[in-house]
Design an enzyme around this catalytic site. Structure first.
Site, PDB file in Angstrom:
ATOM      1  N   GLY A   1       2.344   2.041  10.856  1.00  0.00           N
ATOM      2  CA  GLY A   1       3.347   3.099  10.724  1.00  0.00           C
ATOM      3  C   GLY A   1       4.066   3.418  12.026  1.00  0.00           C
ATOM      4  O   GLY A   1       4.840   4.366  12.098  1.00  0.00           O
TER       5      GLY A   1
ATOM      6  N   SER B   1       3.261  -2.442  10.140  1.00  0.00           N
ATOM      7  CA  SER B   1       4.682  -2.554  10.478  1.00  0.00           C
ATOM      8  C   SER B   1       5.303  -3.878  10.026  1.00  0.00           C
ATOM      9  O   SER B   1       6.176  -4.424  10.708  1.00  0.00           O
ATOM     10  CB  SER B   1       4.898  -2.335  11.978  1.00  0.00           C
ATOM     11  OG  SER B   1       4.450  -1.046  12.344  1.00  0.00           O
TER      12      SER B   1
ATOM     13  N   HIS C   1      -9.523   1.239   4.610  1.00  0.00           N
ATOM     14  CA  HIS C   1      -8.231   1.364   5.299  1.00  0.00           C
ATOM     15  C   HIS C   1      -8.383   2.270   6.521  1.00  0.00           C
ATOM     16  O   HIS C   1      -9.176   3.204   6.521  1.00  0.00           O
ATOM     17  CB  HIS C   1      -7.170   1.929   4.342  1.00  0.00           C
ATOM     18  CG  HIS C   1      -5.797   1.863   4.939  1.00  0.00           C
ATOM     19  ND1 HIS C   1      -5.306   2.858   5.754  1.00  0.00           N
ATOM     20  CD2 HIS C   1      -4.853   0.890   4.896  1.00  0.00           C
ATOM     21  CE1 HIS C   1      -4.099   2.496   6.169  1.00  0.00           C
ATOM     22  NE2 HIS C   1      -3.803   1.310   5.660  1.00  0.00           N
TER      23      HIS C   1
ATOM     24  N   GLU D   1      -5.663  -5.069  10.149  1.00  0.00           N
ATOM     25  CA  GLU D   1      -4.653  -4.053  10.411  1.00  0.00           C
ATOM     26  C   GLU D   1      -4.948  -3.397  11.759  1.00  0.00           C
ATOM     27  O   GLU D   1      -5.823  -2.528  11.848  1.00  0.00           O
ATOM     28  CB  GLU D   1      -4.663  -2.991   9.308  1.00  0.00           C
ATOM     29  CG  GLU D   1      -4.273  -3.538   7.953  1.00  0.00           C
ATOM     30  CD  GLU D   1      -3.580  -2.493   7.084  1.00  0.00           C
ATOM     31  OE1 GLU D   1      -2.516  -2.818   6.534  1.00  0.00           O
ATOM     32  OE2 GLU D   1      -4.079  -1.356   6.972  1.00  0.00           O
TER      33      GLU D   1
ATOM     34  N   GLU E   1      -6.721   4.676   7.539  1.00  0.00           N
ATOM     35  CA  GLU E   1      -6.592   6.125   7.301  1.00  0.00           C
ATOM     36  C   GLU E   1      -7.840   6.685   6.642  1.00  0.00           C
ATOM     37  O   GLU E   1      -8.201   7.843   6.877  1.00  0.00           O
ATOM     38  CB  GLU E   1      -5.322   6.385   6.482  1.00  0.00           C
ATOM     39  CG  GLU E   1      -4.074   6.191   7.353  1.00  0.00           C
ATOM     40  CD  GLU E   1      -2.913   5.484   6.693  1.00  0.00           C
ATOM     41  OE1 GLU E   1      -2.807   5.504   5.445  1.00  0.00           O
ATOM     42  OE2 GLU E   1      -2.089   4.890   7.428  1.00  0.00           O
TER      43      GLU E   1
ATOM     44  N   GLY F   1       2.873  -1.348   4.224  1.00  0.00           N
ATOM     45  CA  GLY F   1       2.858   0.084   3.941  1.00  0.00           C
ATOM     46  C   GLY F   1       4.249   0.592   3.607  1.00  0.00           C
ATOM     47  O   GLY F   1       4.761   0.399   2.503  1.00  0.00           O
ATOM     48  N   GLY F   2       4.894   1.229   4.574  1.00  0.00           N
ATOM     49  CA  GLY F   2       6.181   1.896   4.351  1.00  0.00           C
ATOM     50  C   GLY F   2       7.225   1.031   3.665  1.00  0.00           C
ATOM     51  O   GLY F   2       7.974   1.518   2.812  1.00  0.00           O
TER      52      GLY F   2
ATOM     53  N   ASN G   1       0.868  -1.175   0.000  1.00  0.00           N
ATOM     54  CA  ASN G   1       0.000   0.000   0.000  1.00  0.00           C
ATOM     55  C   ASN G   1       0.903   1.222   0.000  1.00  0.00           C
ATOM     56  O   ASN G   1       1.529   1.526   1.008  1.00  0.00           O
ATOM     57  CB  ASN G   1      -0.901  -0.021   1.248  1.00  0.00           C
ATOM     58  CG  ASN G   1      -1.712   1.255   1.375  1.00  0.00           C
ATOM     59  OD1 ASN G   1      -1.741   2.078   0.458  1.00  0.00           O
ATOM     60  ND2 ASN G   1      -2.369   1.420   2.520  1.00  0.00           N
ATOM     61  N   TRP G   2       0.956   1.886  -1.135  1.00  0.00           N
ATOM     62  CA  TRP G   2       1.874   3.030  -1.256  1.00  0.00           C
ATOM     63  C   TRP G   2       1.335   4.288  -0.586  1.00  0.00           C
ATOM     64  O   TRP G   2       2.039   5.287  -0.500  1.00  0.00           O
ATOM     65  CB  TRP G   2       2.177   3.292  -2.745  1.00  0.00           C
ATOM     66  CG  TRP G   2       3.285   2.425  -3.264  1.00  0.00           C
ATOM     67  CD1 TRP G   2       3.704   1.236  -2.738  1.00  0.00           C
ATOM     68  CD2 TRP G   2       4.138   2.695  -4.381  1.00  0.00           C
ATOM     69  NE1 TRP G   2       4.752   0.744  -3.467  1.00  0.00           N
ATOM     70  CE2 TRP G   2       5.037   1.612  -4.477  1.00  0.00           C
ATOM     71  CE3 TRP G   2       4.217   3.726  -5.320  1.00  0.00           C
ATOM     72  CZ2 TRP G   2       6.019   1.549  -5.477  1.00  0.00           C
ATOM     73  CZ3 TRP G   2       5.182   3.655  -6.307  1.00  0.00           C
ATOM     74  CH2 TRP G   2       6.080   2.584  -6.387  1.00  0.00           C
ATOM     75  N   LYS G   3       0.073   4.245  -0.153  1.00  0.00           N
ATOM     76  CA  LYS G   3      -0.541   5.434   0.469  1.00  0.00           C
ATOM     77  C   LYS G   3      -0.303   6.631  -0.462  1.00  0.00           C
ATOM     78  O   LYS G   3      -0.315   6.462  -1.678  1.00  0.00           O
ATOM     79  CB  LYS G   3       0.000   5.632   1.882  1.00  0.00           C
ATOM     80  CG  LYS G   3      -0.116   4.329   2.698  1.00  0.00           C
ATOM     81  CD  LYS G   3       0.086   4.492   4.163  1.00  0.00           C
ATOM     82  CE  LYS G   3      -0.091   3.134   4.841  1.00  0.00           C
ATOM     83  NZ  LYS G   3      -0.094   3.199   6.293  1.00  0.00           N
TER      84      LYS G   3
HETATM   85  P1  13P Z   1       2.985   0.245   7.656  1.00  0.00           P
HETATM   86  O1  13P Z   1       3.472  -1.051   7.061  1.00  0.00           O
HETATM   87  O2  13P Z   1       3.753   1.437   7.214  1.00  0.00           O
HETATM   88  O3  13P Z   1       2.816   0.118   9.145  1.00  0.00           O
HETATM   89  O4  13P Z   1       1.505   0.471   7.074  1.00  0.00           O
HETATM   90  C1  13P Z   1       0.595  -0.557   7.148  1.00  0.00           C
HETATM   91  C2  13P Z   1      -0.588  -0.221   6.330  1.00  0.00           C
HETATM   92  O5  13P Z   1      -1.332   0.682   6.654  1.00  0.00           O
HETATM   93  C3  13P Z   1      -0.801  -0.982   5.092  1.00  0.00           C
HETATM   94  O6  13P Z   1      -2.061  -0.745   4.562  1.00  0.00           O
END
Ligand code: 13P
Length: 234
Positions: free
Chosen positions: A160, A196, A85, A154, A87, A217-218, A7-9
């Site tokens: 994050g 994470s 998600h 999640e 967010e 994510g990251g 997920n590149w956000k």
């Molecule tokens: P991180 O891997 O950066 O914690 O993000 C997780 C996420 O929100 C994937 O959708």
């Protein structure tokens, strides 16, 4: 077959996606790799990697400025869409109800929704983790979906943050999700873990029962971080 979804956000560029796709072409994996990217990067050829989006409108079309419909996303060749998600729940007020409508729109457009559920820190501290997860699944997943769905657990407090639940906590959450899906007639639905995930913990998390993949994510933004995650998952 495991699923590794990135997920590149709100990060990256079309060039960065082209570079990532190129870097992933020769990876030796029998697993499904998906990159869920911002709308502006859809349409980039994913090669052996599936491209997905990060949200979709619940509406078909019309006067919804700024929204993008599931049909429009499908039209770019995307195959997956994250819905609900953390967010989007936090910043766009997505509820289980709107998430279910979005998931239904994604399925109707011939794609697969990756439906996210998980508890906040407040909910965790109030002892509501199980309740939030179960209602998240019951209320966010369309009943009798006319196509595949994927669930992502999640824990919202861990996203994050460099924090992860214990394997025992992940096992309990995933068992509850699997049992809830069973009772909805949706056995065998893949359940991803997200929050994470990195190369150093991916294989260990994948060893937990009922974990069918990861949502990253990251650590999905750079080939040097993502490739070791993919190759560590057999
Ligand atoms: P991180 O891997 O950066 O914690 O993000 C997780 C996420 O929100 C994937 O959708």
């Amino acid at each position: 077959m495991k699923i590794i979804a990135g997920n590149w956000k709100m990060n990256g560029s079309r060039d960065a996606l082209v570079n990532m796709v190129r870097a992933l072409q020769d990876i030796d994996t029998s697993n499904t790799v998906i990159l869920c990217v911002p709308y502006t990067m859809l349409g980039v050829d994913g090669g052996n990697v599936y491209i997905g989006a990060q949200d979709a409108s619940a509406h078909d079309k019309g006067a919804y400025t700024g929204e993008v419909s599931a049909d429009m996303i499908a039209d770019t060749g995307a195959r997956y869409v994250i819905v609900g998600h953390s967010e989007c729940r936090a910043y766009h007020n997505d509820t289980n109800d709107t998430v279910r409508q979005k998931a239904a729109a994604v399925i109707a457009a011939g794609m697969v929704p990756i439906i996210c559920v998980g508890e906040t820190m407040d909910e965790k501290q109030a002892g509501k983790t199980m309740e939030v997860i179960e209602s998240g699944v019951r209320e966010s997943v369309p009943s009798d979906p006319d196509g595949d769905v994927i669930i992502a657990y999640e824990p919202r407090w861990a996203i994050g943050a460099g924090l992860t639940p214990t394997n025992a906590e992940i096992a309990t959450a995933h068992k509850l999700i699997a049992d809830t899906l069973d009772s909805m007639g949706l056995s065998n639905t893949p359940i991803l873990y997200g929050a994470s995930v990195k190369a150093s913990n991916a294989a260990d998390i994948m060893s937990v029962p009922n974990v069918g993949g990861v949502l990253v994510g990251g650590a999905s933004l750079k080939p040097d971080d993502l490739i070791p995650i993919i190759t560590s998952i057999k």
